[in-house]
Design a protein around this motif. Structure first.
Motif, PDB file in Angstrom:
ATOM      1  N   LYS A   5       0.815  -1.203  -0.031  1.00 19.34           N
ATOM      2  CA  LYS A   5       0.047   0.139  -0.106  1.00 19.34           C
ATOM      3  C   LYS A   5       0.868   1.255   0.124  1.00 19.34           C
ATOM      4  O   LYS A   5       1.909   1.405   0.574  1.00 19.34           O
ATOM      5  N   GLN A  12      -4.859   6.869  -1.949  1.00 20.54           N
ATOM      6  CA  GLN A  12      -3.704   5.557  -1.740  1.00 20.54           C
ATOM      7  C   GLN A  12      -3.840   4.466  -2.872  1.00 20.54           C
ATOM      8  O   GLN A  12      -5.014   4.161  -3.486  1.00 20.54           O
ATOM      9  N   VAL A  13      -2.945   3.877  -3.141  1.00 24.89           N
ATOM     10  CA  VAL A  13      -2.768   3.032  -4.081  1.00 24.89           C
ATOM     11  C   VAL A  13      -2.362   1.668  -3.481  1.00 24.89           C
ATOM     12  O   VAL A  13      -1.561   1.538  -2.610  1.00 24.89           O
ATOM     13  N   LEU A  20      -3.078  -2.562 -10.249  1.00 21.25           N
ATOM     14  CA  LEU A  20      -2.882  -1.445  -9.340  1.00 21.25           C
ATOM     15  C   LEU A  20      -4.366  -0.686  -9.060  1.00 21.25           C
ATOM     16  O   LEU A  20      -5.124  -0.434  -9.937  1.00 21.25           O
ATOM     17  N   ALA A  22      -6.427   2.173  -7.259  1.00 19.86           N
ATOM     18  CA  ALA A  22      -6.246   3.480  -6.570  1.00 19.86           C
ATOM     19  C   ALA A  22      -7.601   4.003  -5.904  1.00 19.86           C
ATOM     20  O   ALA A  22      -8.671   3.817  -6.523  1.00 19.86           O
ATOM     21  N   LEU A  38       0.743   7.682 -10.907  1.00 20.03           N
ATOM     22  CA  LEU A  38       0.363   6.321 -11.019  1.00 20.03           C
ATOM     23  C   LEU A  38       1.127   5.582 -12.087  1.00 20.03           C
ATOM     24  O   LEU A  38       1.320   4.306 -11.864  1.00 20.03           O
ATOM     25  N   TYR A  53      -5.400  -1.054 -14.222  1.00 26.85           N
ATOM     26  CA  TYR A  53      -5.835  -0.314 -13.246  1.00 26.85           C
ATOM     27  C   TYR A  53      -7.230  -0.268 -12.903  1.00 26.85           C
ATOM     28  O   TYR A  53      -8.085  -0.231 -13.766  1.00 26.85           O
ATOM     29  N   SER A  55      -9.699   2.147 -10.890  1.00 29.33           N
ATOM     30  CA  SER A  55      -9.993   3.506 -10.178  1.00 29.33           C
ATOM     31  C   SER A  55     -11.385   3.094  -9.422  1.00 29.33           C
ATOM     32  O   SER A  55     -12.294   2.850  -9.653  1.00 29.33           O
TER      33      SER A  55
END
Length: 124
Positions: A5, A12-13, A20, A22, A38, A53, A55
């Motif tokens: 993290k 926070q990712v 990944l 986020a 990112l 990725y 979101s």
């Protein structure tokens, strides 16, 4: 299971094996500069390995659609998913943000994180 993290100034990712995720902070404007951070994390953790990725939009924030131009040109970023329980957020991502993502890779919108993770796994 997350491998790491990372707290950034805009959210926070969580880094997983090849995803990944986020969660951005309430009220943030997610712009090209934030997106570069990112993408740099993607490069650092995944190198030349394909990844996706997500979101995970648990908070309300604005997205500069210009972020999708650079993301679309990232060779090993194979899929982008937007996850939100909010119908209006999903509709905006589907009808507006999707138009700016001109890559050959995939862009989809989901109601749950589990759906997005399963979909990403089919794309990478």
């Amino acid at each position: 299971m997350p491998t790491e993290k990372i707290d950034l100034d805009f959210g926070q990712v969580t880094i997983h094996e090849n995803i990944l995720i986020a969660k951005l902070n309430e009220g943030v404007l997610f712009d090209v500069e934030n997106n570069k951070k990112l993408l740099a994390l993607g490069k650092q953790f995944f190198r030349d390995k394909n990844y996706g990725y997500i979101s995970h939009r648990v908070n309300s924030y604005a997205v500069d659609p210009m972020v999708y131009f650079e993301s679309a040109n990232t060779q090993n970023l194979k899929a982008i998913a937007v996850v939100s329980e909010n119908e209006m957020t999903r509709r905006n991502a589907d009808q507006v943000e999707r138009k700016f993502y001109k890559g050959s890779n995939s862009f989809e919108v989901f109601q749950t994180l589990e759906e997005a993770v399963q979909w990403i796994k089919t794309k990478i």
